[in-house]
Scaffold this motif. Structure first.
Motif, PDB file in Angstrom:
ATOM      1  N   THR A  15      32.626  28.432  52.135  1.00  0.00           N
ATOM      2  CA  THR A  15      32.496  28.110  51.229  1.00  0.00           C
ATOM      3  C   THR A  15      32.870  29.101  50.251  1.00  0.00           C
ATOM      4  O   THR A  15      32.691  29.950  49.031  1.00  0.00           O
ATOM      5  N   ALA A  16      33.856  30.438  51.149  1.00  0.00           N
ATOM      6  CA  ALA A  16      33.939  31.771  49.762  1.00  0.00           C
ATOM      7  C   ALA A  16      35.383  31.530  50.021  1.00  0.00           C
ATOM      8  O   ALA A  16      36.537  30.873  50.754  1.00  0.00           O
ATOM      9  N   LYS A  17      35.715  32.449  48.892  1.00  0.00           N
ATOM     10  CA  LYS A  17      37.137  32.447  48.018  1.00  0.00           C
ATOM     11  C   LYS A  17      37.232  33.618  47.218  1.00  0.00           C
ATOM     12  O   LYS A  17      36.051  34.074  46.494  1.00  0.00           O
ATOM     13  N   VAL A  18      38.309  34.138  47.442  1.00  0.00           N
ATOM     14  CA  VAL A  18      38.549  35.735  46.659  1.00  0.00           C
ATOM     15  C   VAL A  18      39.888  35.295  45.562  1.00  0.00           C
ATOM     16  O   VAL A  18      40.605  34.919  46.567  1.00  0.00           O
ATOM     17  N   GLN A  19      39.909  35.807  44.461  1.00  0.00           N
ATOM     18  CA  GLN A  19      40.871  35.635  44.363  1.00  0.00           C
ATOM     19  C   GLN A  19      41.297  36.876  43.586  1.00  0.00           C
ATOM     20  O   GLN A  19      40.606  37.752  42.589  1.00  0.00           O
ATOM     21  N   GLY A  20      43.127  36.841  43.060  1.00  0.00           N
ATOM     22  CA  GLY A  20      43.342  37.856  42.682  1.00  0.00           C
ATOM     23  C   GLY A  20      45.085  38.193  42.594  1.00  0.00           C
ATOM     24  O   GLY A  20      45.723  37.051  42.908  1.00  0.00           O
ATOM     25  N   ALA A  21      45.879  39.053  41.796  1.00  0.00           N
ATOM     26  CA  ALA A  21      47.231  39.287  41.777  1.00  0.00           C
ATOM     27  C   ALA A  21      47.862  39.710  42.607  1.00  0.00           C
ATOM     28  O   ALA A  21      48.618  39.380  43.654  1.00  0.00           O
ATOM     29  N   HIS A  22      47.152  40.015  43.580  1.00  0.00           N
ATOM     30  CA  HIS A  22      47.899  41.157  44.458  1.00  0.00           C
ATOM     31  C   HIS A  22      47.300  41.442  45.647  1.00  0.00           C
ATOM     32  O   HIS A  22      46.138  41.642  45.567  1.00  0.00           O
ATOM     33  N   ALA A  23      47.145  41.108  47.854  1.00  0.00           N
ATOM     34  CA  ALA A  23      46.545  41.436  48.683  1.00  0.00           C
ATOM     35  C   ALA A  23      47.552  42.809  49.226  1.00  0.00           C
ATOM     36  O   ALA A  23      49.287  42.077  49.094  1.00  0.00           O
ATOM     37  N   VAL A  24      47.013  43.524  50.195  1.00  0.00           N
ATOM     38  CA  VAL A  24      47.974  43.627  50.918  1.00  0.00           C
ATOM     39  C   VAL A  24      47.203  44.017  52.439  1.00  0.00           C
ATOM     40  O   VAL A  24      45.421  44.464  51.979  1.00  0.00           O
ATOM     41  N   TYR A  25      47.605  44.035  53.446  1.00  0.00           N
ATOM     42  CA  TYR A  25      46.404  43.918  54.326  1.00  0.00           C
ATOM     43  C   TYR A  25      47.282  44.423  55.707  1.00  0.00           C
ATOM     44  O   TYR A  25      48.185  44.015  56.070  1.00  0.00           O
TER      45      TYR A  25
END
Length: 183
Positions: free
Chosen positions: A56-66
């Motif tokens: 049920t979790a959702k993450v949105q963004g323009a960029h992701a680095v891990y």
């Protein structure tokens, strides 16, 4: 573009950083305009319309680095995280050690009738403890607490505010100022 294999560590970390920890055993789905993974360095980069969903979790963004080796990363560019009635909005979220995340820039954490805002929020998932620095504001059904620093413990539903504290409650017809307040 969908991607599931190498980004699982990142997705689990992002979901763990949510205000309420999600089901980490659930499958992870990631979409972005472009995704790169450097297996030697263990670094994942996603750019453009990044959407990460787990349970049920959702993450949105323009960029992701891990960085999977260091277990730290960043999601930036209009970050919105949703899970079980909690929503976090910020310009950027940094994740460290899978248990600490720092949201910066127009931070807005909302759960049920409670809202914590400020320029910076540090959240410790293992302790369910948040620290909002710099013109922080906690709004509840009972009133509004404003201070340069607010520390909130989720398990015991308590907040401690320090420095130039203001409390306003229409419910109790109360206005108060103090150096420190327990709410």
């Amino acid at each position: 573009m969908k991607w599931k294999a190498a980004g699982i560590g990142m997705m689990l970390t992002l979901m763990a950083a949510m205000p309420i920890v999600g089901a980490v055993d659930a499958p992870v789905d990631m979409k972005a305009d472009s995704i790169e993974y450097d297996s030697k360095k263990g670094v994942l980069r996603a750019n453009g319309h990044v959407v990460i969903v787990q349970g049920t979790a959702k993450v949105q963004g323009a960029h992701a680095v891990y960085n999977m080796k260091k277990k730290e990363g960043t999601v930036s560019g209009g970050v919105v995280m949703h899970q079980e009635g909690a929503t976090l909005k910020a310009n950027q979220v940094n994740i460290a050690n899978e248990t600490v995340f720092t949201a910066t820039g127009n931070v807005d954490l909302t759960k049920e009738n409670n809202r914590l805002t400020g320029p910076r929020l540090v959240y410790y998932t293992d302790k369910e403890f948040a620290v909002a620095d710099g013109n922080a504001r906690l709004v509840t059904a009972d009133g509004t607490l404003t201070a340069p620093r607010i520390e909130a413990s989720m398990p015991i539903e308590e907040a401690v505010a320090t420095g130039g504290v203001q409390i306003n409650s229409q419910t109790h017809n109360l206005t108060a100022t103090s150096d420190t307040a327990h709410y």
